[in-house]
Design a protein around this motif. Structure first.
Motif, PDB file in Angstrom:
ATOM      1  N   GLY A 113       0.707  -1.306   0.010  1.00  0.00           N
ATOM      2  CA  GLY A 113      -0.021  -0.078   0.030  1.00  0.00           C
ATOM      3  C   GLY A 113       1.012   1.154  -0.135  1.00  0.00           C
ATOM      4  N   ALA A 114       2.014   1.194   0.595  1.00  0.00           N
ATOM      5  CA  ALA A 114       2.849   2.374   0.921  1.00  0.00           C
ATOM      6  C   ALA A 114       3.297   2.442  -0.489  1.00  0.00           C
ATOM      7  N   LEU A 115       3.840   1.571  -1.249  1.00  0.00           N
ATOM      8  CA  LEU A 115       4.502   1.510  -2.403  1.00  0.00           C
ATOM      9  C   LEU A 115       3.438   2.369  -3.522  1.00  0.00           C
ATOM     10  N   GLN A 116       2.227   1.559  -3.442  1.00  0.00           N
ATOM     11  CA  GLN A 116       1.194   2.346  -4.484  1.00  0.00           C
ATOM     12  C   GLN A 116       0.744   3.551  -4.053  1.00  0.00           C
ATOM     13  N   THR A 117       0.883   4.033  -2.893  1.00  0.00           N
ATOM     14  CA  THR A 117       0.773   5.343  -2.634  1.00  0.00           C
ATOM     15  C   THR A 117       1.565   6.306  -3.074  1.00  0.00           C
ATOM     16  N   GLN A 118       2.967   6.122  -2.857  1.00  0.00           N
ATOM     17  CA  GLN A 118       4.048   6.477  -3.213  1.00  0.00           C
ATOM     18  C   GLN A 118       4.002   6.899  -4.939  1.00  0.00           C
TER      19      GLN A 118
END
Length: 636
Positions: A612-617
């Protein structure tokens, strides 16, 4: 949570504010045709501006948080840290704009639920309105401004939460991760002795040549030592103590601060109205709410809430919202609630972005004003602090004026203000001890005005009612250390480099022999070394296994898998300049049988968060690429 409570600028009441604005536009608006507009933003993200005040508030909150955690706060004065903080604010602005473009909003119920869950606002495990208002007041906030801050936080988090919720981690994903993270390798390691046939003769000519080639390594840095005058609020003592009459006068003038507002014990049932609901959906929701309101009694209200309410936060507690004060809920809810009598159940009340509320007023707690005796100590403490603040500001202001008027000396200001002239030890541009550890002092000391022109600095604010004015006592330019002082060090460096070169050459030759087919044991014996075997080694040192340097493990897991039982060999340079030989004999996947179901569940949650953090970034990067972002570094 409270560490994120920032000071918010909050204007006069709306009517007065709008009146002033209308007057200003009518009277001065024509000037905008003739006067240029001065930008004051630190960053502009599309049409959204991040003001200097907002940036400074965020910087100060993070500095305060670091200070409370006993961390070094000087990093917050460095451009790199300021850039990181501003980048985070830009990312938040991008997410908020994207959320608005997608029609996402934060309902009042979500804000209320978040506030009710904050432990700082609870007494005995339940939300307490008096504590809530008191804590907000210490942070310079009102319930309205704090709720807006919570709304902004939740709004920023909506898209990242949605992206994380869309992340899927399968059992196969977990197995692949574990097989990489917990892969096992059988290793053989040889710690090579340093070669002994090293030329130990170092001539004066070689030392001189090394000194000239590496002169930057042997420089004494530029240094300054300072004289300074200091005003520290912590050291100031007020000569006066407020009298009882003064405290009573202050109490009467500020009595509203000590008002305990009326509180109402409330339960509710929420019937949700979808965003952009059709007329039929609105009618259906109202009909359902009216039916429940008609059936509701004090005796069955909790059961109806558990059965029918769409407010998940209070549903399990039978609709209980605990004690509420005016201003905690939205305006429609507030208006209805504070018009009710104890024991009354309302008709459906429509509030924006939520739906219909059926409100049950269970009890009323009358408001009153704390007596003078109860707040006496608080008033006295505030009066003393105000007097110390006034004293500090008076002395600091005079210090700034006097040192500016006599820029070539600190003595006139020291004599007039009865301040001792203090000194620092010499320090470089990297800083020193005492006040020289503060980057602001270092910057002032090495500024052109102070260092080159020989003037006093301006008042340097060190934070927390603490400031100084500095001037340079002594300046020593950077210079090479004499050869005689560093010749022994150079001789050692030359010998160390010869030893390292010989070790590298030996390791390369031994690896070449191994790759030609010689056995590791024979190669090790030829240099008087032994072979250490480490079975099922993992990426980090394991308890119960022979100790292996991390640099050796890192290299071992970069090497190819053995093929057809043929080992792979390599040499590894250690931090001390020596070398190890290493053989990778076997590679196995993780032993998945050692992972419990609970371990896999925890790992899945961590991987979902990571994805999720990678997708958000990635989403933020895409937004930033197509959004006009302007940054004014000179305003940071």
């Amino acid at each position: 949570m409270l560490q994120t409570l920032g000071k918010k600028l909050h204007g006069w009441p709306a009517a007065l504010f709008l009146g002033v604005c209308v007057f200003a536009v009518a009277f001065f608006g024509i000037e905008s045709y003739f006067m240029g507009h001065a930008d004051t933003f630190v960053a502009k993200v599309g049409s959204r501006e991040i003001s200097q005040q907002q940036f400074q508030d965020r910087l100060n909150r993070m500095r305060q948080q670091a200070s409370e955690q006993k961390q070094d706060t000087s990093a917050f004065d460095k451009p790199e840290m300021k850039t990181r903080i501003l980048d985070a604010m830009i990312s938040q602005a991008l997410l908020m704009q994207a959320g608005e473009d997608l029609g996402m909003n934060v309902p009042d119920a979500a804000i209320r639920e978040r506030i009710l869950q904050i432990p700082y606002f609870q007494v005995g495990g339940k939300f307490d309105p008096t504590t809530y208002r008191a804590i907000l007041a210490t942070q310079g906030l009102t319930p309205t401004s704090f709720e807006q801050q919570i709304r902004s936080e939740l709004q920023v988090q909506q898209l990242p939460d949605a992206l994380s919720a869309s992340a899927i981690v399968t059992d196969a994903d977990i197995d692949r991760f574990l097989n990489v993270r917990m892969q096992r390798r059988d290793l053989r390691i040889v710690a090579l002795p340093r070669p002994t046939n090293i030329d130990s003769n170092v001539t004066d000519a070689q030392i001189d040549a090394y000194y000239k080639a590496h002169q930057a390594d042997f420089m004494n840095p530029e240094t300054v030592s300072l004289s300074y005058l200091e005003v520290n609020g912590a050291d100031l003592k007020s000569d006066t103590k407020p009298s009882e009459d003064e405290l009573k006068k202050r109490y009467e003038q500020e009595k509203q601060r000590f008002q305990k507002p009326e509180q109402r014990l409330v339960s509710h049932i929420l019937i949700d109205v979808p965003k952009n609901a059709t007329p039929d959906q609105q009618k259906a929701a109202l009909a359902k709410a009216e039916k429940i309101a008609a059936e509701a009694t004090p005796a069955n209200f909790a059961n109806l809430a558990q059965q029918d309410s769409d407010d998940l936060g209070s549903k399990r507690q039978g609709g209980d919202l605990s004690w509420l004060e005016k201003g905690v809920a939205n305006q429609a809810f507030d208006t209805a609630l504070f018009a009710m009598q104890k024991g009354q159940i309302s008709k459906p009340v429509l509030s924006p972005d939520e739906g219909y509320h059926i409100i049950y007023l269970r009890d009323v707690r009358a408001g009153d004003i704390k007596p003078f005796a109860e707040v006496h100590a608080q008033l006295e403490e505030e009066a003393i602090k105000s007097d110390k603040d006034r004293l500090y500001n008076d002395i600091a202001g005079k210090l700034a004026d006097r040192t500016y008027q006599s820029p070539s000396s600190l003595e006139p200001a020291a004599e007039e203000l009865k301040l001792p002239i203090k000194t620092t030890a010499p320090f470089s541009r990297e800083g020193g001890e005492g006040i020289a550890a503060n980057p602001k002092v270092v910057a002032a000391a090495f500024s052109d005005d102070v260092l080159a022109q020989g003037n006093n600095s301006s008042l340097v604010d060190l934070g927390g009612d603490h400031s100084v004015v500095v001037r340079v006592d002594k300046h020593v330019a950077a210079a090479a250390r004499p050869l005689a002082q560093v010749s022994d060090d150079i001789r050692k460096r030359i010998l160390d480099e010869r030893s390292t070169d010989a070790s590298r050459k030996q390791a390369d030759e031994l690896v070449a022999r191994l790759q030609k087919g010689e056995e590791l044991q024979a190669v090790a014996s030829s240099v008087g070394a032994t072979v250490q075997t480490v079975a099922e080694s993992m990426r980090a040192p394991q308890p119960g296994k022979p100790p292996v340097a991390q640099v050796v493990l890192d290299q071992a897991f970069k090497m190819p898998h053995p093929v057809a039982g043929k080992s792979h060999y390599a040499s590894v340079a250690l931090p001390d300049g020596s070398y190890d030989l290493m053989a990778v004999d076997k590679v196995q996947d993780a032993d998945l049988s050692k992972m419990t179901a609970e371990d896999r569940k925890d790992l899945r949650e961590q991987m979902v968060q990571g994805y999720g953090a990678l997708q958000t970034q990635g989403f933020i990067d895409a937004l930033r690429a197509r959004t006009d972002v302007k940054i004014a570094t000179d305003r940071m």
